[in-house]
Design a protein around this motif. Structure first.
Motif, PDB file in Angstrom:
ATOM      1  N   GLY A  53      -9.508  -7.764  21.767  1.00 55.55           N
ATOM      2  CA  GLY A  53      -9.670  -6.414  22.311  1.00 55.55           C
ATOM      3  C   GLY A  53      -9.391  -5.321  21.299  1.00 55.55           C
ATOM      4  N   ARG A  54      -8.536  -5.615  20.312  1.00 57.20           N
ATOM      5  CA  ARG A  54      -8.246  -4.622  19.279  1.00 57.20           C
ATOM      6  C   ARG A  54      -8.415  -5.282  17.924  1.00 57.20           C
ATOM      7  N   ILE A  55      -9.070  -4.594  16.982  1.00 58.41           N
ATOM      8  CA  ILE A  55      -9.053  -5.138  15.632  1.00 58.41           C
ATOM      9  C   ILE A  55      -7.698  -4.802  15.022  1.00 58.41           C
ATOM     10  N   ILE A 112     -15.065  -7.617  23.572  1.00 60.60           N
ATOM     11  CA  ILE A 112     -16.062  -7.681  22.497  1.00 60.60           C
ATOM     12  C   ILE A 112     -16.646  -6.288  22.257  1.00 60.60           C
ATOM     13  N   ALA A 113     -16.984  -5.600  23.340  1.00 61.20           N
ATOM     14  CA  ALA A 113     -17.550  -4.257  23.196  1.00 61.20           C
ATOM     15  C   ALA A 113     -16.552  -3.331  22.498  1.00 61.20           C
ATOM     16  N   ASP A 114     -15.276  -3.431  22.889  1.00 63.34           N
ATOM     17  CA  ASP A 114     -14.255  -2.592  22.258  1.00 63.34           C
ATOM     18  C   ASP A 114     -14.130  -2.900  20.768  1.00 63.34           C
ATOM     19  N   MET A 115     -14.055  -4.183  20.463  1.00 62.39           N
ATOM     20  CA  MET A 115     -13.830  -4.543  19.061  1.00 62.39           C
ATOM     21  C   MET A 115     -15.033  -4.194  18.194  1.00 62.39           C
ATOM     22  N   MET A 119     -15.021  -1.908  14.918  1.00 61.67           N
ATOM     23  CA  MET A 119     -15.418  -2.499  13.650  1.00 61.67           C
ATOM     24  C   MET A 119     -16.520  -1.707  12.958  1.00 61.67           C
ATOM     25  N   LYS A 120     -17.419  -1.153  13.762  1.00 63.88           N
ATOM     26  CA  LYS A 120     -18.591  -0.481  13.167  1.00 63.88           C
ATOM     27  C   LYS A 120     -18.223   0.646  12.203  1.00 63.88           C
TER      28      LYS A 120
END
Length: 854
Positions: A53-55, A112-115, A119-120
């Motif tokens: 959930g968090r990088i 996944i959407a959050d990470m 990341m982007k």
RNA sequence: GCCCAAGUGGCGGAAUGGUAGACGCAGGGGAUUCAAAAUCCCCCGCCUUCGGGCGUGAGAGUUCGAAUCUCUCCUUGGGCACCA
């Protein structure tokens, strides 16, 4: 900002330029990997993340390293594949469902959407069009197809194996769910219990997996060594002890047959068939075995548990002396999985056996002693290296002084010649148990039919999908208690049947994802042309914690996929080069509550050693791996917001060698940002120069530039990113002090930007654009050092006296040895040290050093 | 318990048999400024009688020369098959 002439300076605003260039790369589609024959391909892969959930900074470091490689390879004319996906099955999703409700699927996809969105902004050169998650039915359906092919190829089978059993929750526990021998939720004492489970026959490949390690030249030696030890090939003697009753002989395997004359007892595992047979008949044995089964299944738990033993009453005959009877004991430290599950114990030369014998008052017999100080064994077993010569006592093969190795071979030869035993090779590596009694994993695609037994599901019925309507309000596997999911028809007879409810170990998911990236949307696990083109992974990057299991399983899968037709033979070793990076660490800030329990504080809540809100002084605990529980975490998102992605990227690469841990410090991050601002300002200053302006030292600047190209390139090619960055710092210092003309300075700043581009791609693009570079910097060919500019006419030779540096001389590069000696002898430090005497010896290493021995 | 690593200034580290401490942080001094921030310049391992001596976790060894190679020990980290 008025210390130099020129137009109004611009400010370095990462938020603006980073978004601008990410947009430009997107529009140009620069990271979309396409097969093409005109360039060499390069596949760079970082171990894909678990979607928590968090990088965290560890991700930033891992993916930045891969990105540096990828961007450098693009700039050197390669066709690069750099994909990203999600290792999305696993326990945390089920734990979250139990703790906070909701469904593992929703939790996972939302993470996944959050990470992805965190990341982007890092500006990674990832081909996002290939993204997938292992929990996508499109992925795990193909995994089920692979499983069926492996089943057909004889690589999958069922057998009994032990699991951690929580007798209160009536459920299987993972090792990490066992805390101090108790179930994490129930607190009940955990037991070892046998279940029928699915296995991959990795042991078929033990020899091959071991031998092929030698071909992995670009893997860290320590990883190869760890795998070698894990596979654990050993040669030993297998033979049987005849029983004095009429029971079947007990077969043992030993790697130290040479100590047979020191045998004290024969030991069998609590899981040995003899022990199990006795369990049914004797309450005493049953009680003892129950005691042995307490505790978890890990090797650590078994090996550190108190040694327990019980005399079975069975007696066996020593193979070399039929009058010598040995007792048979059940011992809790003997593993049924290794060898034959039975041993003979030689306490004099094995510490574990010795401890056991002292505890149960069994005899201790020396079989050999040290050559120099022979003495009988007391509290410590005598275990010299097998290559050390020792003196044998009463050796049956007539040896006197010999090494353990020689004695082992002599014993095996003798046993084979006399026909009572044979030399055999065994492996420590066990078959891979892939069954998990859990919901959030890939369903094993088989059905259980009353008439046909275990039947594989038909491929056209794949994927066998996980049902969505499940609940986690009770312990155990929701698939087991689902009202309808299990019911199905037998693919063979068409009758009513039940689905297998075990799902696959998540290591299965990660054992072939690298191959799937080559054709992520295909209707088959892989596509031959794509696999042939992109495989192997040229550079794989990940944590050392995966040194054994993940990497060994992937190597096995690549072989299995080859024989089932899903990968070419050439991809049997899927990772050409491996790099294992260190962790990101941070100091821990701790205070104590009223009950003296530790309270942890986030770095952002602490200033000058005090908690900002309360003013309490914190205790600073040395750096450790960033973890939520210790609150020593720095959120990459807040760093990117404050300084920009380029700063975060630059810092995680700069301070430590990539294979070692890096300590995150706020001052280090600020320094990185300061430096990037300095380069930005320097770029502005050079852009503002009169293009025709002449200066001095053009050649010196360009010479330094070429040295920097050489050194930075070397660093990029050998995972010396910190060294590359140090050289870039040094060259920036030189450039900012240079008085060279505009043309030379402009060339220098453009090259500086290119050299920095793999690390700080956004800043580099902006400098490139401002200095009139053609196209995108990512497409500009990487600079190559001009050898002619690297040649130095003279060299500084240090002069040592007895190995200590005492002075130096400047000499022509190719000055003959004799001339160098003369100059050295004339040096004042040498004259003083010699005090008129002649030197004892002189060592001249051309171009390196002079050592005068006095 | 077993397997694998790592240990160098106040701190992160550089040097893989040849000038120990590159580069950065922290610290000190100076310039600029009304002042500060920012920026720029210089110094910065320890001891010293200023000759030099000591110094890479501890101890031994190999070598003309060892942070680097060998052995023993200590400390820290990773893995031990159901955490990923």
């Amino acid at each position: 900002m008025s210390y130099h002439e020129g137009p109004q300076m611009t400010r370095y605003t990462p938020a603006e330029i980073e978004a601008k260039w990410q947009d430009a790369w997107d529009k140009a589609g620069v990271f979309e990997a396409k097969r093409s024959a005109d360039k060499p391909k390069y596949y760079v892969l970082e171990m894909f993340p678990y979607p928590s959930g968090r990088i965290h900074m560890g991700h930033v470091r891992n993916y930045t390293m891969g990105d540096v490689i990828a961007r450098h390879k693009i700039a050197t004319g390669h066709n690069v594949l750099h994909p990203m996906g999600w290792d999305a099955f696993g326990m945390p999703a089920e734990n979250a469902a139990m703790a906070i409700g909701g469904h593992p699927k929703e939790w996972t996809y939302s993470n996944i959407a959050d990470m992805r969105s965190q990341m982007k902004p890092l500006g990674l050169s990832i081909d996002w069009s290939r993204e997938f998650a292992t929990c996508d039915p499109e992925y795990y359906g193909q995994q089920q197809a692979l499983f069926l092919d492996m089943l057909e190829a004889g690589l999958v089978y069922r057998k009994n194996a032990v699991v951690n059993w929580d007798p209160v929750d009536m459920t299987v526990l993972a090792n990490e769910q066992v805390e101090n021998g108790r179930g994490w939720r129930s607190g009940a004492l955990v037991e070892r219990r046998e279940l029928t489970q699915w296995f991959f026959k990795i042991s078929d490949y033990a020899e091959d997996l071991l031998e092929a390690l030698d071909t992995l030249d670009n893997w860290p030696a320590k990883v190869r060594l760890m795998q070698e030890n894990w596979i654990g090939k050993s040669r030993g003697l297998q033979f049987s002890f005849e029983r004095t009753d009429d029971g079947a002989p007990i077969t043992v395997y030993t790697t130290r047959p040479d100590t047979l004359m020191g045998a004290s007892f024969v030991g069998i595992s609590p899981d040995h068939p003899i022990a199990k047979a006795m369990e049914a008949e004797s309450d005493e044995v049953a009680a003892f075995l129950a005691e042995c089964r307490k505790g978890g299944t890990t090797e650590e738990a078994v090996e550190t548990a108190e040694k327990l033993g019980m005399d079975t009453g069975i007696r066996v005959k020593h193979p070399l002396n039929p009058d010598w009877e040995l007792p048979v004991w059940i011992a809790n430290f003997i593993l049924m999985d290794y060898g034959t599950g039975a041993i003979f114990a030689c306490p004099a030369h094995d510490q574990r056996d010795l401890d056991f014998c002292r505890k149960y008052d069994l005899p201790v017999i020396d079989t050999f002693m040290a050559l120099d100080a022979p003495k009988p064994v007391e509290a410590e077993a005598f275990v010299p290296p097998k290559t050390e010569k020792v003196r044998w006592i009463n050796h049956f093969a007539g040896l006197d002084v010999a090494t353990g190795e020689e004695a082992i071979n002599a014993t095996i030869d003798k046993a084979e010649a006399e026909g009572w035993g044979e030399g055999v090779t065994k492996f420590r590596l066990r078959d891979w148990g892939l069954s998990r009694q859990r919901y959030w994993g890939c369903p094993i695609p088989v059905v259980h039919c009353d008439t046909c037994g275990v039947v594989p599901e038909k491929k056209e019925n794949l994927p066998v999908r996980l049902p969505d309507d499940v609940s986690f309000d009770r312990p155990g596997n929701p698939l087991d208690r689902h009202p309808t999911w299990r019911s199905c028809t037998c693919p063979k007879c068409g009758g009513a049947a039940l689905r297998e409810t075990d799902t696959m170990d998540t290591f299965v998911d990660s054992s072939w994802y690298f191959a799937r990236f080559t054709a992520p949307r295909a209707e088959t696990p892989t596509v031959a042309e794509d696999a042939a083109y992109w495989m192997n992974v040229d550079q794989y990057i990940g944590g050392i914690e995966h040194a054994i299991l993940h990497l060994l399983y992937s190597r096995f899968f690549a072989r299995a996929m080859n024989i089932t037709g899903h990968l070419p033979k050439s991809a049997s070793e899927p990772f050409d080069a491996l790099f294992t990076q260190g962790m990101v660490t941070h100091e821990i800030y701790q205070t104590r509550d009223a009950n003296d329990r530790p309270v942890y504080h986030l770095p952002e809540d602490v200033e000058d050693g005090k908690v900002k809100a309360t003013g309490e002084t914190v205790e600073i605990i040395p750096s450790a791996k960033m973890s939520k529980s210790k609150k020593n975490v720095v959120d990459p998102v807040s760093i990117i917001d404050a300084f920009g992605a380029d700063t975060a990227r630059w810092f995680v690469l700069s301070d430590s060698p990539p294979e070692r841990d890096v300590e995150w410090t706020a001052s280090g991050a600020e320094a990185a940002h300061k430096h990037l601002t300095r380069v930005w300002t320097l770029c502005d200053k050079i852009a503002a120069m009169d293009p025709d302006a002449k200066g001095e030292g053009d050649q010196d600047l360009l010479r330094e530039m070429h040295k920097t190209i050489r050194d930075v390139t070397l660093g990029l090619e050998s995972f010396g990113f910190n060294a590359s960055i140090a050289k870039l710092y040094a060259f920036t210092n030189i450039l900012s002090k240079s008085k060279a003309g505009a043309a030379a300075q402009k060339e220098a700043i453009k090259v500086l930007a290119q050299l920095m581009a793999p690390m700080t791609p956004h800043l580099a693009e902006d400098i490139w654009a401002l200095q009139g570079g053609e196209g995108l910097i990512i497409h500009a060919p990487f600079p190559v050092a001009d050898e002619a500019m690297l040649v130095e006419a003279t060299v500084t030779l240090p002069i040592q006296i007895n190995g200590k540096r005492r002075g130096e001389i400047e000499v022509a590069k190719d000055l003959p040895k004799e001339e160098v000696e003369k100059l050295a002898l004339a040096h004042e430090a040498v004259v003083r040290a010699l005090d008129g005497a002649a030197p004892k010896k002189m060592i001249v290493v051309p171009g390196r050093i002079v050592n005068v021995v006095v």
